[in-house]
Write a protein that holds these residues in place. Structure first.
Motif, mmCIF file in Angstrom:
data_model
loop_
_atom_site.group_PDB
_atom_site.id
_atom_site.type_symbol
_atom_site.label_atom_id
_atom_site.label_comp_id
_atom_site.label_asym_id
_atom_site.label_seq_id
_atom_site.Cartn_x
_atom_site.Cartn_y
_atom_site.Cartn_z
ATOM 1 N N GLU A 12 0.835 -1.197 0.000
ATOM 2 C CA GLU A 12 0.000 0.000 0.000
ATOM 3 C C GLU A 12 0.869 1.245 0.000
ATOM 4 O O GLU A 12 1.842 1.345 0.750
ATOM 5 N N GLY A 13 0.529 2.178 -0.882
ATOM 6 C CA GLY A 13 1.259 3.437 -0.947
ATOM 7 C C GLY A 13 0.322 4.554 -1.342
ATOM 8 O O GLY A 13 -0.866 4.533 -0.986
ATOM 9 N N TYR A 14 0.849 5.492 -2.120
ATOM 10 C CA TYR A 14 0.068 6.656 -2.520
ATOM 11 C C TYR A 14 0.098 6.812 -4.036
ATOM 12 O O TYR A 14 1.084 6.496 -4.697
ATOM 13 N N SER A 15 -0.990 7.339 -4.551
ATOM 14 C CA SER A 15 -1.126 7.518 -5.992
ATOM 15 C C SER A 15 -0.407 8.782 -6.460
ATOM 16 O O SER A 15 -0.446 9.812 -5.809
ATOM 17 N N PHE A 16 0.301 8.679 -7.578
ATOM 18 C CA PHE A 16 0.721 9.848 -8.345
ATOM 19 C C PHE A 16 0.631 9.449 -9.814
ATOM 20 O O PHE A 16 0.313 8.308 -10.135
ATOM 21 N N GLY A 17 0.846 10.383 -10.705
ATOM 22 C CA GLY A 17 0.567 10.060 -12.101
ATOM 23 C C GLY A 17 -0.926 9.864 -12.280
ATOM 24 O O GLY A 17 -1.747 10.502 -11.614
ATOM 25 N N ALA A 18 -1.304 8.967 -13.175
ATOM 26 C CA ALA A 18 -2.718 8.738 -13.467
ATOM 27 C C ALA A 18 -3.350 7.819 -12.428
ATOM 28 O O ALA A 18 -2.695 6.944 -11.865
#
Length: 368
Positions: free
Chosen positions: A18-24
């Motif tokens: 689990e992490g964080y969204s970046f980009g699309a």
């Protein structure tokens, strides 16, 4: 400040990160591989050889010099997903056109940050590359559905997906004593291969990867370049058959990466899939002919099985200093030499750019 949107990476063995969204935002399936380069992320993102793959960058921060308009190795990004530990929100470079986040959004690449990429890399080194999905839409009740899709996922028709569809004639960047005519077979070529030829006075014609040997020879080339590209080399049976015809023509041939593997297959050798491949700008390669070791840029998950190279046809000229895998073949029977690494680098060391000069010398001799 709004809360950062979550993202997940699910691997085929059931590992969930689990992490964080970046980009699309969204969901994308691919083969999860890692790249050890400390720079060159823009070249990685735009290298067609990464078609079908989710790329993990082992270097801890990516994007510190942004994205520019000069370092694109093709017209778009080909990766299926992107995984980093941290991305730089405020890049510093006089050529910056956009941040890496803006670029990934523009290209529609689903990406994840905030996970331990080096721990993930160790896992891939031990277990081997495996399928995965990067998603901003994970729910626990979707786990089995996603795992089943991962079991079904495979990379097919990769060369067809990345190759050009029409013949493209390019001039020479510099005129030498003679502008040699080179046909570049596009299996997913990087632009710096084209630039390396043009800077040596070559007039280059780029042709689709599935072009017939007859059509190529009708262009009266002084030499033929077989480019890098994605996927399992052995699935390209039609292309392999055409390369075999080209070898018998006597026209000088220089193959790089996938071009190297396809040439070996055309001469009766076999290829194998590596456990986790070689991807990065720090791979040591020994040139056996000159007893020298070079640091090279590489991106491949398959290799030629050295034990299947017919010594009457050719011999292994380069080996990987880490694991002994085949990195180059010089052919006795044909007017041809090939290498597994990327002598034009981009990004990476250019120690082996001399191989382009050898190709020019071969053409100067009139193919003899």
């Amino acid at each position: 400040m709004s809360e950062q949107k979550k993202a997940w990476l699910l691997l085929a063995d059931g590992t969930l990160l689990e992490g964080y969204s970046f980009g699309a935002a969204g969901e994308s399936f691919g083969e999860v591989v890692f790249n050890t380069g400390m720079t060159g992320y823009q070249e990685v993102l735009t290298d067609p050889s990464y078609y079908g793959q989710i790329v993990v960058q082992t270097y801890p921060i990516i994007g510190n010099y942004g994205i520019n308009t000069d370092d694109m190795e093709s017209q778009k990004s080909w990766v299926q997903g992107y995984v980093v530990s941290e991305w730089c929100k405020y890049p510093s470079n006089f050529r910056v056109a956009m941040t890496i986040d803006e670029f990934l959004k523009k290209e529609g690449i689903v990406s994840i940050c905030g996970i331990a990429t080096r721990t993930l890399t160790k896992k891939l080194r031990e277990a081997g590359v495996m399928n995965g999905v990067v998603t901003t839409e994970y729910r626990e009740d979707r786990r089995e559905e996603l795992l089943e899709k991962l079991r079904q996922f495979s990379i097919v028709d990769a060369v067809k997906a990345v190759s050009c569809t029409e013949v493209q004639k390019m001039g020479a960047a510099e005129e030498g004593d003679k502008a040699y005519r080179v046909v570049l077979m596009d299996f997913g070529y990087k632009r710096n291969i084209l630039r390396s030829l043009q800077s040596r006075g070559c007039q280059v014609t780029v042709v689709p990867g599935h072009t017939s040997a007859e059509d190529i020879l009708a262009l009266s080339p002084d030499g033929i370049m077989l480019s890098n590209g994605p996927g399992d080399p052995a699935e390209n049976t039609a292309i392999i058959a055409e390369i075999a015809k080209l070898l018998h023509s006597g026209v000088p041939v220089f193959g790089i990466c996938l071009g190297h593997q396809l040439t070996a297959l055309a001469t009766g050798a076999k290829t194998i899939k590596l456990k986790y491949g070689h991807r990065g700008a720090n791979q040591p390669v020994k040139d056996l002919d000159h007893d020298r070791t070079y640091i090279t840029s590489q991106n491949h998950g398959y290799a030629v099985d050295g034990g299947t190279v017919d010594e009457s046809v050719g011999y292994v000229s380069h080996v990987n200093a880490n694991d002994g895998t085949v990195e180059g073949i010089r052919y006795r029977k044909y007017n041809c030499f090939t290498v597994q690494f990327h002598p034009e680098a981009s990004a990476g060391p250019k120690d082996t750019a001399y191989l382009f000069d050898e190709f020019i010398d071969l053409m100067k001799k009139g193919g003899k």
